[in-house]
Design a protein around this motif. Structure first.
Motif, short mmCIF file in Angstrom:
data_model
loop_
_atom_site.label_atom_id
_atom_site.label_comp_id
_atom_site.label_asym_id
_atom_site.label_seq_id
_atom_site.Cartn_x
_atom_site.Cartn_y
_atom_site.Cartn_z
N ASP A 101 1.40 -1.12 0.30
CA ASP A 101 0.32 0.39 -0.46
C ASP A 101 0.93 1.22 -0.12
N ILE A 102 1.72 1.10 0.53
CA ILE A 102 2.59 2.50 0.66
C ILE A 102 4.54 1.41 0.15
N THR A 103 4.45 2.84 -0.84
CA THR A 103 6.47 1.94 -1.01
C THR A 103 7.05 3.42 -1.27
N LYS A 104 8.41 3.51 -0.88
CA LYS A 104 9.30 4.57 -0.35
C LYS A 104 10.50 4.88 -1.01
N ASP A 105 10.10 6.07 -1.63
CA ASP A 105 11.70 5.87 -2.51
C ASP A 105 12.25 6.88 -1.37
N VAL A 106 13.67 7.09 -2.30
CA VAL A 106 14.12 8.82 -1.16
C VAL A 106 13.97 9.44 -0.28
N ASN A 107 13.84 10.16 -1.71
CA ASN A 107 12.21 11.50 -0.64
C ASN A 107 11.63 11.27 -0.57
N PHE A 108 10.57 10.37 -1.27
CA PHE A 108 9.10 10.61 -1.06
C PHE A 108 8.67 9.07 -1.36
N PHE A 109 7.33 9.52 -0.24
CA PHE A 109 6.63 8.08 -0.70
C PHE A 109 5.67 8.18 -1.77
N THR A 110 4.91 6.51 -2.07
CA THR A 110 3.58 6.59 -2.35
C THR A 110 2.70 6.06 -2.53
N VAL A 111 1.55 6.56 -2.53
CA VAL A 111 0.07 5.98 -1.31
C VAL A 111 -0.51 5.04 -2.84
N ASN A 112 -0.48 3.51 -2.88
CA ASN A 112 -0.94 2.64 -3.85
C ASN A 112 -2.15 2.08 -3.25
N ARG A 113 -2.42 2.60 -2.28
CA ARG A 113 -4.40 2.71 -2.13
C ARG A 113 -5.30 4.07 -1.93
N SER A 114 -6.12 3.75 -2.66
CA SER A 114 -6.78 5.55 -2.50
C SER A 114 -7.63 5.52 -0.95
N GLY A 115 -8.01 6.77 -0.46
CA GLY A 115 -7.86 6.48 1.04
C GLY A 115 -7.83 7.89 2.04
N LEU A 116 -8.92 7.97 2.68
CA LEU A 116 -8.36 8.93 3.89
C LEU A 116 -6.85 9.31 4.94
N TYR A 117 -6.41 9.64 4.67
CA TYR A 117 -4.82 9.25 5.46
C TYR A 117 -5.08 10.46 6.02
N HIS A 118 -4.41 9.72 7.62
CA HIS A 118 -4.14 10.42 8.92
C HIS A 118 -2.48 11.67 8.52
N ILE A 119 -1.92 11.96 8.96
CA ILE A 119 -0.95 12.41 9.17
C ILE A 119 -0.49 13.15 9.52
N GLU A 120 0.56 12.81 10.29
CA GLU A 120 1.08 13.94 11.68
C GLU A 120 2.84 13.81 12.49
N GLY A 121 2.25 14.41 13.15
CA GLY A 121 4.38 14.37 12.85
C GLY A 121 4.78 15.31 13.86
N ASN A 122 5.98 16.18 13.62
CA ASN A 122 6.84 17.36 14.22
C ASN A 122 8.07 17.72 13.43
N ILE A 123 7.82 19.11 14.05
CA ILE A 123 9.60 19.42 13.44
C ILE A 123 10.22 20.32 14.53
N PHE A 124 11.73 20.10 14.49
CA PHE A 124 12.70 21.10 14.41
C PHE A 124 13.40 21.56 13.90
N SER A 125 13.71 22.46 13.99
CA SER A 125 15.35 23.30 13.03
C SER A 125 15.70 24.33 13.62
N GLN A 126 16.77 24.57 13.43
CA GLN A 126 17.53 25.92 14.09
C GLN A 126 18.57 25.78 12.86
N VAL A 127 18.53 27.31 13.26
CA VAL A 127 19.66 28.82 12.40
C VAL A 127 20.26 28.74 12.84
N ASP A 128 22.00 29.29 12.70
CA ASP A 128 22.39 29.98 13.56
C ASP A 128 23.50 31.24 12.78
N PHE A 129 23.98 32.20 13.43
CA PHE A 129 24.12 32.85 12.82
C PHE A 129 25.82 33.55 13.58
#
Length: 306
Positions: A187-215
């Motif tokens: 149903d879900i196949t992953k490539d290097v920088n994307f994944f492909t949905v092979n079954r149609s439907g409503l999907y829930h996607i969640e997660g978190n992000i952290f980023s830092q920039v220094d000068f």
């Protein structure tokens, strides 16, 4: 000794009686009554009843027991839906075959191809248009004019996945994805920088992000800017999962400045089979004196329903 009788008016269909078997159209009857009939256009055996709404009955019983089963015909009107062939016991109505093709079990006037009054039990498969579904699926109604279908139960399917991605490039670059788990690789196949949905439907996607920039060295003025996390899919349209302004972290040495972003995101997206999904952190302005940029994103998802 064989006895042969010719009845007046039935010369073409003589009766033959042999060893108490009666044959019509045959000289060697193998049953108590055997009728040989070779025409597709004329009736071979007909029961006529003088009662207007009845057309004969056949009763099955034994010599030692008065109870039995009866097959009888009933006419309600001249239309097919008014014709019935009923099966009854001495105490109950069992079934009927209606002239329009409907069958009733415990229902005297069936409105559907199979109309049942009572429980249904089977020790075999339940199929829809020849399809028995797959493990964990349930029957889903598609309304009154479309056949029902098999579908995954909400939160009861095995299509669940988690990836993470990181980037050290300052710019709008697609994150490389790494698999944490993927419970259904068809149903879900992953490539290097994307994944492909092979079954149609409503999907829930969640997660978190952290980023830092220094000068380095420290800059006097920081332009207003933000980091955006975009879900980019084809053929689905792109949209932002999170869009927050950077905030300054003051608990750092004065020799450089560091700006941090952290947050959680959650969305639900309907995706058709073949949709490819990637995650892109976006910055909104070019910055001078940039010495470090880093981003980490954790992504989890599952199929809600089809």
């Amino acid at each position: 000794m064989k006895k042969q009788f010719y009845l007046l008016g039935l010369l073409l269909f003589p009766f033959f009686i042999e060893a108490q078997n009666v044959g019509i159209g045959t000289t060697t009857p193998s049953a108590r009554l055997q009728i040989n009939h070779r025409s597709f256009t004329t009736v071979g055996l007909q029961l006529l009843d003088s009662f207007a709404s009845r057309a004969g009955s056949i009763r099955f019983s034994t010599i030692n027991n008065p109870v039995g089963m009866t097959i009888s015909s009933f006419y309600e009107s001249n239309f097919n839906k008014g014709h019935y062939l009923d099966i009854n016991s001495d105490t109950a109505f069992v079934a009927t075959f209606r002239g329009d093709g409907n069958v009733g079990l415990g229902v005297e006037s069936p409105l559907y191809r199979l109309d049942i009054n009572g429980d249904i039990n089977t020790n075999g498969l339940l199929r829809l248009n020849g399809n028995a579904g797959t493990t964990g699926q349930v029957l889903t109604s598609n309304g009154g004019s479309v056949d029902p279908t098999w579908a995954n139960a909400a939160y009861g399917n095995n299509t669940r996945f988690a990836f993470y991605g990181s980037s050290g490039s300052f710019g709008n670059s697609t994150l490389n994805l790494f698999t944490v788990y993927n419970t259904n690789v068809s149903d879900i196949t992953k490539d290097v920088n994307f994944f492909t949905v092979n079954r149609s439907g409503l999907y829930h996607i969640e997660g978190n992000i952290f980023s830092q920039v220094d000068f380095t060295p420290s800059v006097a003025t920081i332009p207003d800017w933000s980091l955006r996390l975009e879900i980019s899919g084809s053929p689905s349209s792109s949209h932002y999962l999170i869009d927050n302004e950077m905030r300054r972290d003051d608990a750092i040495p004065s020799s450089y400045q560091s700006y941090l972003l952290s947050g959680a995101f959650s969305t639900e997206v309907y995706m058709i089979a073949g949709t490819t999904i990637s995650f892109i952190p976006h910055v909104t302005a070019s910055l001078t004196n940039l010495s470090f940029f880093g981003c980490r994103v954790n992504i989890r998802g599952h199929l809600i329903n089809e």
